[in-house]
Enzyme design. Structure first.
Site, mmCIF file in Angstrom:
data_model
loop_
_atom_site.group_PDB
_atom_site.id
_atom_site.type_symbol
_atom_site.label_atom_id
_atom_site.label_comp_id
_atom_site.label_asym_id
_atom_site.label_seq_id
_atom_site.Cartn_x
_atom_site.Cartn_y
_atom_site.Cartn_z
ATOM 1 N N ARG A 1 13.429 95.408 39.054
ATOM 2 C CA ARG A 1 13.659 94.063 38.513
ATOM 3 C C ARG A 1 14.289 93.453 40.058
ATOM 4 O O ARG A 1 14.901 93.912 40.972
ATOM 5 C CB ARG A 1 14.824 94.351 37.712
ATOM 6 C CG ARG A 1 14.578 94.834 36.282
ATOM 7 C CD ARG A 1 13.572 93.605 35.845
ATOM 8 N NE ARG A 1 13.206 93.886 34.272
ATOM 9 C CZ ARG A 1 12.169 94.568 33.861
ATOM 10 N NH1 ARG A 1 11.362 94.825 34.954
ATOM 11 N NH2 ARG A 1 11.936 94.859 32.759
ATOM 12 N N GLU B 1 12.368 84.267 37.313
ATOM 13 C CA GLU B 1 10.856 84.417 37.167
ATOM 14 C C GLU B 1 10.573 83.654 36.019
ATOM 15 O O GLU B 1 11.168 83.219 35.100
ATOM 16 C CB GLU B 1 10.427 85.945 36.899
ATOM 17 C CG GLU B 1 10.496 86.850 37.769
ATOM 18 C CD GLU B 1 10.341 88.226 37.180
ATOM 19 O OE1 GLU B 1 10.229 89.405 38.289
ATOM 20 O OE2 GLU B 1 10.199 88.591 36.233
ATOM 21 N N HIS C 1 4.946 90.026 38.781
ATOM 22 C CA HIS C 1 5.513 91.019 37.726
ATOM 23 C C HIS C 1 4.203 91.473 36.904
ATOM 24 O O HIS C 1 4.408 91.457 35.634
ATOM 25 C CB HIS C 1 6.615 90.208 37.064
ATOM 26 C CG HIS C 1 7.265 91.351 36.309
ATOM 27 N ND1 HIS C 1 8.954 91.077 35.830
ATOM 28 C CD2 HIS C 1 7.236 92.380 35.766
ATOM 29 C CE1 HIS C 1 9.419 92.052 35.584
ATOM 30 N NE2 HIS C 1 8.404 93.205 35.478
#
Length: 302
Positions: free
Chosen positions: A220, A249, A268
């Protein structure tokens, strides 16, 4: 049972009424929420306001592990169960982490760009890369992904150390966090985002890494203080970073991390493989069956 798959993917499952919605399509999401009994959740945060628009909702099924993108308190207040699926993306994330390490060390992005514009040969001395063999790789976390990655790294000759929340002083590979940082030529992040881990790698801790060290994060983004990381990379003290995750994000194109030549970045997607999806849907469908029968859910979080 109406299942809302919050991702741009068509999926048919016998006995389930699955409708999909791209994560960026807010209008369609709002339209589908009122009839949703289950949400198959990926990354777009689920808020209390979203749950207020879903009166029939019984289960939020995270397709993955991290539930930091779900308002767990709001779900509990509304009697909505939350479940995840730990380990189902571990192989993909471990492989991608190794890929990022090698991509940074071997300057893959720079060589790719130079080759495409006809400047790949001869390679300048400044672009000479490095090998994982003989380097010390520190794993921040001791879970399944870190365990898989450790085997891969040792197979190519790296020395692997790790830290974990629970001290393991009898294991010669275990270090406390500061000790791990001081020893790591490559540091790889594998912890969830919690209040305790937010900016765990702050300016002070990043400064403990050896000169030229590489930071890789497939966990993360907010575990790392991005502003501090930018300073270390821009100064040249750190050798590079491989990042699949960011504090905000989708990542802003103006993020200074994207403008540094010594970073390799992904959006991601470390988890994103056909095999991972197959494992995700196996658990997600099983939990829908269990919900229908009133049985205990797999990997219930709340």
């Amino acid at each position: 049972m109406r299942v809302l798959l919050h991702y741009d993917m068509d999926r048919a499952e016998p006995g389930l009424d699955v409708v999909s919605c791209p994560e960026e399509d807010e209008a369609r999401f709002a339209e589908l929420l009122p009839d949703a009994e289950v949400i198959w959740h990926v990354l777009r945060p689920l808020t209390a306001a979203d749950l207020d628009r879903a009166p029939k909702l019984r289960l939020i099924q995270k397709l993955g592990t991290g539930v930091n993108t779900i308002d767990l308190d709001a779900a509990a207040e509304r009697g909505v169960a939350v479940a995840n699926m730990p380990g189902r993306n571990a192989q993909a994330v471990a492989e991608t982490t190794l890929l990022l390490m090698l991509s940074v060390l071997r300057r893959v992005v720079e060589f790719d760009a130079r080759t495409r514009r006809g400047a790949g040969w001869p390679a300048g001395r400044a672009l000479v890369g490095g090998e994982l063999k003989g380097r010390t790789v520190g794993l921040l976390g001791g879970g399944e992904i870190a365990g898989l990655l450790r085997g891969m790294l040792e197979a190519v000759g790296a020395r692997v150390l790790y830290t974990s929340r629970r001290p393991r002083p009898d294991d010669p590979a275990w270090r406390d966090l500061d000790g791990l940082l001081r020893a790591s030529d490559v540091l790889s992040v594998h912890v969830p985002l919690t209040e305790e881990t937010h900016h765990l790698l702050d300016a002070r801790r990043l400064a403990l890494l050896p000169d030229g060290a590489v930071v890789v994060n497939t966990a993360r983004g907010a575990v790392v203080d991005e502003a501090a990381l930018v300073r270390e990379l821009a100064s040249g003290r750190l050798g590079g970073a491989g990042l699949d995750v960011f504090e905000s994000e989708p990542v802003d194109p103006a993020n200074p991390l994207l403008k540094l030549a010594n970073t390799v970045v992904l959006p991601h997607v470390a988890w994103l493989t056909h095999e991972t999806w197959d494992r995700y849907f196996e658990v997600a469908v099983e939990n829908c069956r269990r919900l229908e029968r009133g049985d205990a859910l797999l990997h219930r979080v709340r």
